[in-house]
Motif scaffolding. Structure first.
Motif, mmCIF file in Angstrom:
data_model
loop_
_atom_site.group_PDB
_atom_site.id
_atom_site.type_symbol
_atom_site.label_atom_id
_atom_site.label_comp_id
_atom_site.label_asym_id
_atom_site.label_seq_id
_atom_site.Cartn_x
_atom_site.Cartn_y
_atom_site.Cartn_z
ATOM 1 N N HIS A 125 0.815 -1.210 0.000
ATOM 2 C CA HIS A 125 0.000 0.000 0.000
ATOM 3 C C HIS A 125 0.851 1.263 0.000
ATOM 4 O O HIS A 125 1.994 1.241 -0.429
ATOM 5 N N PHE A 126 0.290 2.360 0.489
ATOM 6 C CA PHE A 126 0.954 3.665 0.457
ATOM 7 C C PHE A 126 2.390 3.581 0.968
ATOM 8 O O PHE A 126 2.668 2.952 1.976
ATOM 9 N N ARG A 127 3.278 4.241 0.251
ATOM 10 C CA ARG A 127 4.669 4.365 0.683
ATOM 11 C C ARG A 127 5.281 5.586 0.019
ATOM 12 O O ARG A 127 4.933 5.941 -1.108
ATOM 13 N N GLN A 128 6.146 6.197 0.769
ATOM 14 C CA GLN A 128 6.854 7.372 0.276
ATOM 15 C C GLN A 128 8.169 7.464 1.045
ATOM 16 O O GLN A 128 8.170 7.432 2.267
ATOM 17 N N VAL A 129 9.255 7.534 0.323
ATOM 18 C CA VAL A 129 10.572 7.675 0.942
ATOM 19 C C VAL A 129 11.060 9.095 0.681
ATOM 20 O O VAL A 129 11.086 9.554 -0.460
ATOM 21 N N ASP A 130 11.440 9.772 1.746
ATOM 22 C CA ASP A 130 11.988 11.129 1.628
ATOM 23 C C ASP A 130 13.391 11.011 1.037
ATOM 24 O O ASP A 130 14.278 10.414 1.645
ATOM 25 N N GLU A 131 13.582 11.572 -0.125
ATOM 26 C CA GLU A 131 14.862 11.456 -0.833
ATOM 27 C C GLU A 131 16.007 12.162 -0.114
ATOM 28 O O GLU A 131 17.170 11.841 -0.329
ATOM 29 N N THR A 132 15.702 13.121 0.758
ATOM 30 C CA THR A 132 16.776 13.844 1.434
ATOM 31 C C THR A 132 17.317 13.114 2.651
ATOM 32 O O THR A 132 18.505 13.189 2.949
ATOM 33 N N ASP A 133 16.445 12.385 3.383
ATOM 34 C CA ASP A 133 16.918 11.730 4.609
ATOM 35 C C ASP A 133 16.629 10.232 4.678
ATOM 36 O O ASP A 133 17.014 9.567 5.628
ATOM 37 N N GLY A 134 15.929 9.680 3.676
ATOM 38 C CA GLY A 134 15.670 8.240 3.640
ATOM 39 C C GLY A 134 14.530 7.755 4.513
ATOM 40 O O GLY A 134 14.299 6.561 4.602
ATOM 41 N N HIS A 135 13.808 8.657 5.164
ATOM 42 C CA HIS A 135 12.704 8.235 6.022
ATOM 43 C C HIS A 135 11.527 7.722 5.197
ATOM 44 O O HIS A 135 11.218 8.268 4.138
ATOM 45 N N LEU A 136 10.897 6.688 5.704
ATOM 46 C CA LEU A 136 9.788 6.023 5.028
ATOM 47 C C LEU A 136 8.463 6.324 5.706
ATOM 48 O O LEU A 136 8.340 6.188 6.924
ATOM 49 N N MET A 137 7.487 6.720 4.922
ATOM 50 C CA MET A 137 6.095 6.768 5.375
ATOM 51 C C MET A 137 5.427 5.598 4.664
ATOM 52 O O MET A 137 5.388 5.560 3.429
ATOM 53 N N GLY A 138 4.926 4.652 5.409
ATOM 54 C CA GLY A 138 4.337 3.449 4.844
ATOM 55 C C GLY A 138 4.966 2.230 5.487
ATOM 56 O O GLY A 138 5.889 2.330 6.295
ATOM 57 N N ALA A 139 4.458 1.071 5.116
ATOM 58 C CA ALA A 139 4.930 -0.167 5.735
ATOM 59 C C ALA A 139 6.227 -0.683 5.120
ATOM 60 O O ALA A 139 7.035 -1.306 5.806
ATOM 61 N N ALA A 140 6.441 -0.443 3.837
ATOM 62 C CA ALA A 140 7.652 -0.915 3.159
ATOM 63 C C ALA A 140 7.895 -0.053 1.936
ATOM 64 O O ALA A 140 6.952 0.386 1.279
ATOM 65 N N SER A 141 9.141 0.170 1.623
ATOM 66 C CA SER A 141 9.499 0.964 0.442
ATOM 67 C C SER A 141 9.392 0.096 -0.816
ATOM 68 O O SER A 141 9.267 -1.131 -0.737
ATOM 69 N N ASP A 142 9.472 0.732 -1.974
ATOM 70 C CA ASP A 142 9.467 -0.020 -3.230
ATOM 71 C C ASP A 142 10.672 -0.950 -3.309
ATOM 72 O O ASP A 142 10.555 -2.079 -3.781
ATOM 73 N N LEU A 143 11.821 -0.489 -2.858
ATOM 74 C CA LEU A 143 13.021 -1.325 -2.844
ATOM 75 C C LEU A 143 12.796 -2.573 -1.986
ATOM 76 O O LEU A 143 13.146 -3.688 -2.384
ATOM 77 N N GLN A 144 12.189 -2.382 -0.819
ATOM 78 C CA GLN A 144 11.930 -3.519 0.069
ATOM 79 C C GLN A 144 10.921 -4.480 -0.552
ATOM 80 O O GLN A 144 11.093 -5.701 -0.486
ATOM 81 N N ALA A 145 9.880 -3.950 -1.192
ATOM 82 C CA ALA A 145 8.894 -4.811 -1.847
ATOM 83 C C ALA A 145 9.530 -5.605 -2.982
ATOM 84 O O ALA A 145 9.242 -6.794 -3.156
ATOM 85 N N LYS A 146 10.398 -4.948 -3.733
ATOM 86 C CA LYS A 146 11.098 -5.649 -4.819
ATOM 87 C C LYS A 146 11.917 -6.812 -4.263
ATOM 88 O O LYS A 146 11.911 -7.911 -4.814
ATOM 89 N N ARG A 147 12.593 -6.580 -3.146
ATOM 90 C CA ARG A 147 13.413 -7.640 -2.540
ATOM 91 C C ARG A 147 12.538 -8.776 -2.010
ATOM 92 O O ARG A 147 12.901 -9.949 -2.127
ATOM 93 N N VAL A 148 11.380 -8.439 -1.435
ATOM 94 C CA VAL A 148 10.433 -9.467 -0.993
ATOM 95 C C VAL A 148 10.079 -10.368 -2.168
ATOM 96 O O VAL A 148 10.140 -11.599 -2.075
ATOM 97 N N CYS A 149 9.723 -9.762 -3.288
ATOM 98 C CA CYS A 149 9.335 -10.532 -4.469
ATOM 99 C C CYS A 149 10.479 -11.405 -4.981
ATOM 100 O O CYS A 149 10.263 -12.566 -5.352
ATOM 101 N N GLU A 150 11.679 -10.861 -4.997
ATOM 102 C CA GLU A 150 12.841 -11.633 -5.449
ATOM 103 C C GLU A 150 13.068 -12.859 -4.562
ATOM 104 O O GLU A 150 13.298 -13.960 -5.060
ATOM 105 N N LEU A 151 12.997 -12.666 -3.266
ATOM 106 C CA LEU A 151 13.285 -13.764 -2.338
ATOM 107 C C LEU A 151 12.198 -14.836 -2.360
ATOM 108 O O LEU A 151 12.500 -16.034 -2.372
#
Length: 192
Positions: A125-151
């Motif tokens: 669902h909703f996710r947003q990563v602040d490009e300046t400090d790396g903070h995540l709003m949401g349960a998982a970032s797109d990068l994390q979701a991609k890794r979930v799918c790969e594994l």
């Protein structure tokens, strides 16, 4: 009763995979996401509500949390000063354990996901990563979701569904769509 090795399928609704770990294999950690909120809740409510200072929690949320949390404060803490039902059912000890790292100390998410042996429906669902400090709003970032799918796909199929505008509580906000996804996934499983 089924044993773990006998699960027919796994359905996940916006899980905080990797993002709930203190030192994740990829992406933002609990301390870069919801961590400050759950730490604050534990500070003022205590393990199993042993302190129970709801008023203190509300006041502290205004001053002790980073500004990035302002949009979700009413959702988490309500807006009328009353304790929302989801908070009455929440054990702040869980939040303390997540913040300190003991919650997942013996459950490395990468290892767990690489061991999945059944088809998975993964809703993100909703996710947003602040490009300046790396903070995540949401349960998982797109990068994390991609890794979930790969594994997961190392051993089995994964049906990844992205709902970037949907809140974490899709089941309450879009119950018809939520139910349709489950039925569709179940129907696909039955066909195989």
């Amino acid at each position: 009763m089924r044993c773990p090795a006998q699960f027919a399928a796994l359905f996940t609704k916006d899980p905080p995979l990797f993002a709930s770990e203190v030192s994740p294999a990829c992406g933002p950690s609990i301390r870069q996401s919801i961590g400050p909120i759950i730490k604050l809740i534990n500070k003022y409510l205590g393990d199993q509500w042993s302190i129970g200072d709801w008023t203190g929690t509300l006041e502290a949320a205004k001053t002790e949390l980073p500004d990035r949390f302002s949009p979700i404060i009413p959702y988490i803490f309500g807006s009328d000063g009353q304790i929302p039902q989801h908070m009455k059912e929440y054990d702040p000890e869980w939040g303390r354990a997540a913040w300190e790292g003991s919650l997942f100390a013996s459950c490395d998410h990468a290892r767990m996901l690489a061991s999945v042996k059944c088809p998975v429906l993964y809703m993100h669902h909703f996710r947003q990563v602040d490009e300046t400090d790396g903070h995540l709003m949401g349960a998982a970032s797109d990068l994390q979701a991609k890794r979930v799918c790969e594994l997961v796909s190392l051993r089995n199929s994964i049906d990844y569904r992205s709902f970037p505008q949907m809140s974490h509580n899709m089941h309450a906000e879009a119950p018809q769509q939520f139910a349709e996804l489950l039925v569709e996934f179940s129907t696909k499983l039955a066909a195989h």
